[in-house]
Design an enzyme around this catalytic site. Structure first.
Site, PDB file in Angstrom:
ATOM      1  N   LYS A 276      26.735  42.228  48.415  1.00 21.52           N
ATOM      2  CA  LYS A 276      27.105  42.807  49.702  1.00 21.52           C
ATOM      3  C   LYS A 276      25.939  42.696  50.679  1.00 21.52           C
ATOM      4  CE  LYS A 276      30.258  46.408  47.936  1.00 21.52           C
ATOM      5  NZ  LYS A 276      31.495  45.927  48.552  1.00 21.52           N
ATOM      6  N   ARG A 350      39.093  46.107  40.364  1.00 18.36           N
ATOM      7  CA  ARG A 350      40.336  45.702  39.696  1.00 18.36           C
ATOM      8  C   ARG A 350      40.056  45.201  38.286  1.00 18.36           C
ATOM      9  NH1 ARG A 350      41.453  41.690  44.593  1.00 18.36           N
ATOM     10  NH2 ARG A 350      40.387  43.433  45.580  1.00 18.36           N
TER      11      ARG A 350
HETATM   12  N1  BES Z   1      34.033  49.190  46.465  1.00 24.44           N
HETATM   13  C1  BES Z   1      34.485  48.138  47.285  1.00 24.44           C
HETATM   14  C2  BES Z   1      35.515  48.569  48.321  1.00 24.44           C
HETATM   15  C3  BES Z   1      35.031  49.497  49.395  1.00 24.44           C
HETATM   16  C4  BES Z   1      34.682  49.004  50.621  1.00 24.44           C
HETATM   17  C5  BES Z   1      35.015  50.856  49.199  1.00 24.44           C
HETATM   18  C6  BES Z   1      34.277  49.851  51.622  1.00 24.44           C
HETATM   19  C7  BES Z   1      34.602  51.715  50.194  1.00 24.44           C
HETATM   20  C8  BES Z   1      34.243  51.225  51.408  1.00 24.44           C
HETATM   21  C9  BES Z   1      35.126  47.045  46.422  1.00 24.44           C
HETATM   22  O1  BES Z   1      34.596  46.899  45.155  1.00 24.44           O
HETATM   23  C10 BES Z   1      34.938  45.755  47.118  1.00 24.44           C
HETATM   24  O2  BES Z   1      33.820  45.331  47.230  1.00 24.44           O
HETATM   25  N2  BES Z   1      36.024  45.137  47.547  1.00 24.44           N
HETATM   26  C11 BES Z   1      35.965  43.910  48.216  1.00 24.44           C
HETATM   27  C12 BES Z   1      37.076  43.049  47.668  1.00 24.44           C
HETATM   28  C13 BES Z   1      37.056  41.643  48.155  1.00 24.44           C
HETATM   29  C14 BES Z   1      35.857  40.919  47.610  1.00 24.44           C
HETATM   30  C15 BES Z   1      38.336  40.971  47.718  1.00 24.44           C
HETATM   31  C16 BES Z   1      36.179  44.173  49.690  1.00 24.44           C
HETATM   32  O3  BES Z   1      36.960  45.043  50.043  1.00 24.44           O
HETATM   33  O4  BES Z   1      35.511  43.520  50.494  1.00 24.44           O
HETATM   34 MN    MN Z   2      32.959  45.588  45.124  1.00 24.02          MN
END
Ligand code: BES
Ligand code: MN
Ligand code: ZN
Length: 503
Positions: A276, A350
């Site tokens: 991230k 997931r």
């Molecule tokens: N934990 C995150 C989702 C999230 C984002 C929670 C912002 C709280 C606030 C999750 O694991 C994630 O990183 N999801 C990705 C999925 C994508 C790579 C398909 C996302 O939402 O960007």
């Molecule tokens: Mn994630």
């Protein structure tokens, strides 16, 4: 914090502050506010008439009583328009008054039950919602402050003039206390930095708390997870120095049916090798909020002796980019047997949920509900006002919505059309862990749902609701503890066999 029910007139109660409410558009003060106003020789009416009494939801007006009544202060909280006073609003205004009280550094707070005489809610529900909202409003996370608060609130008095009503409040008030306390504990877990709340620490805390209320506890360690073939879960854990844990809690409430609750427990989500941004990572200690909700709900279910068999499962791990981290393009075999192409290591929720849902199925549940901070896409879709709800079963979805309504939490349905699953097709494996940008909250949820099989399943995406980023009258910045109350209300509904109306 102790909560007591008191039969009497609020204007005669000894407390550091009295809380009464006033509706938006009211021409005069009625009920408890009217009684306090008379005792204060019309001080409140004068403010109302001059337009200085805040009556919008959560506005709070503070008055000193100058010895006219025992309590030195009165807090008049705005209730908003009469037609809008539902359980959620009652909690919100009660919390706003409580937050004002916190700043006064008092010990004893007395309040009337907001909305107990208005018809939108039963008087018992109004009493429960007032207590719940007040206790949630009094929460503060100060574990990491050098100087803790000098004065802690000690007593909440819920005051009711009608003895018959007061007697009827007991059940809902007791439940509200349990739900608020467990919600606040969940908030503290979510607020706690990942440095301290590791998967091991979470498991240890869960074990201790669970044993305290008579839940059965089992904590699966790496070797157990390997034996169970949980490559998807273990793949996420590979890049971290902290060993993963799968926390399994059982509430033996009785009855023929079993509910399985599964909560995402990422104690930190860096994204893994699909790292991230610095900004995207800032709040990722909160990525175990689903797990905290399941833990809080399980503890509350035990305390409230809800007559249903419930199993709670929390897959806990970090998602880190260490030298052994899983790599984009890796293929893992889930415990269910399906293979998954890990195209993006940041879509890790997931993956851990896939194996956790499969484990849940070994308890032969009648329903599976998972709760997770799963997707940023859900935040894009619904913002911070509602959790996304996805389900493969309309009846269960309806009950989840009803449960949320009773809890004063918002959930909103997303469509689960089977065509969305086409986005999860992989060239090399049975599934791919990302489905592209369109409908990301849905494809993420549907991926998880693949592992519920034919069982009635519902999924709550709380990515937008687990964390409150902006100070509000009813809530400070930080974890909300969302989900605890909805899951408990859901278990209660399922135990009843499903009440038909929303009250
Ligand atoms: N934990 C995150 C989702 C999230 C984002 C929670 C912002 C709280 C606030 C999750 O694991 C994630 O990183 N999801 C990705 C999925 C994508 C790579 C398909 C996302 O939402 O960007
Ligand atoms: Mn994630
Ligand atoms: Zn995550």
């Amino acid at each position: 914090m102790e909560t007591k029910l008191l039969t009497g007139q609020i204007q005669e109660v000894a407390a550091d502050a009295l809380v009464v409410g006033c509706h938006e558009g009211a021409e005069r003060l009625t009920g408890a506010a009217g009684a306090v106003d008379r005792a204060l020789n019309g001080a409140l009416s004068e403010l109302l008439v001059s337009g200085e009494l805040g009556t919008k939801p959560g506005e709070v007006t503070l008055l000193h009583t100058l010895g006219r009544i025992v309590a030195p202060r009165v807090l008049v909280v705005g209730l908003g328009p009469p037609g809008d006073l539902d359980g959620r609003r009652v909690r919100e205004v009660a919390a706003a008054a409580a937050r004002t009280f916190l700043r006064l550094r008092g010990r004893r707070l007395a309040t009337v039950a907001h909305g107990a005489r208005e018809g939108g809610l039963t008087p018992e529900q109004a009493a429960g919602a007032t207590v719940e909202g007040t206790l949630l409003g009094l929460y503060r996370f100060s574990e990491y402050k050098q100087d803790p608060r000098a004065v802690e609130p000690e007593t909440l008095l819920l005051v009711e003039r009608d003895p018959k009503r007061a007697a009827a409040y007991g059940g809902e008030v007791a439940a509200a206390q349990v739900l608020a306390r467990r919600t606040n504990e969940a908030r503290s877990l979510v607020n706690r930095p990942a440095r301290d709340l590791t998967p091991g620490a979470l498991a240890a805390l869960a074990r201790q708390a669970a044993e305290g209320v008579g839940l059965e506890v089992q904590v699966l360690e790496r070797e157990d997870l390997e034996r169970l073939g949980m490559q998807a879960f273990l793949g996420v854990a590979r890049g971290s120095a902290e060993p993963p844990r799968m926390i399994v809690l059982r509430h033996r409430g009785g009855g023929a049916k079993t509910l399985a609750l599964v909560g995402k427990g990422l104690t930190f989500d860096s994204g893994g090798l699909s790292l991230k941004t610095a900004e995207g990572m800032e709040d990722m200690k909160t990525d175990m909020a689903g797990g905290a909700a399941v833990l809080g709900a399980m503890l509350a279910l035990a305390e409230l002796a809800v007559p249903l068999e419930v199993v709670g499962i929390i897959p806990a791990t970090e998602n880190m980019p260490g030298g052994r981290a899983q790599k984009p393009g890796d293929v893992v075999r889930t415990a269910a047997g399906k293979t998954v192409e890990v195209a993006n290591t940041d879509a890790e929720g997931r993956l851990v949920l896939a194996d956790a849902l499969h484990h849940a199925r070994s308890f032969a549940p009648d329903w599976i509900v998972d709760i997770a901070t799963l997707t940023g896409a859900c935040v894009v879709a619904l913002g911070h006002q509602a959790a996304g709800l996805l389900a493969n079963d309309d009846e269960l979805a309806r009950k989840v919505r009803l449960a949320a309504e009773r809890a004063g939490e918002r959930v909103w349905p997303l469509p689960a059309y089977p065509e969305y699953k086409e986005q999860l097709k992989s060239e090399v494996a049975d599934l791919k862990n990302i489905g592209g940008r369109p409908a990301g909250a849905i494809t993420g949820g549907l991926f998880v749902g693949e592992f519920a099989g034919e069982l009635p399943w519902a999924h709550l995406d709380i990515a937008g609701t687990a964390w409150n980023a902006k100070e509000r009258a009813s809530q400070g910045v930080g974890a909300t503890g969302t989900g605890v109350r909805t899951l408990v209300r859901l278990a209660q509904l399922l135990a009843e066999g499903g009440a038909e109306d929303g009250r």
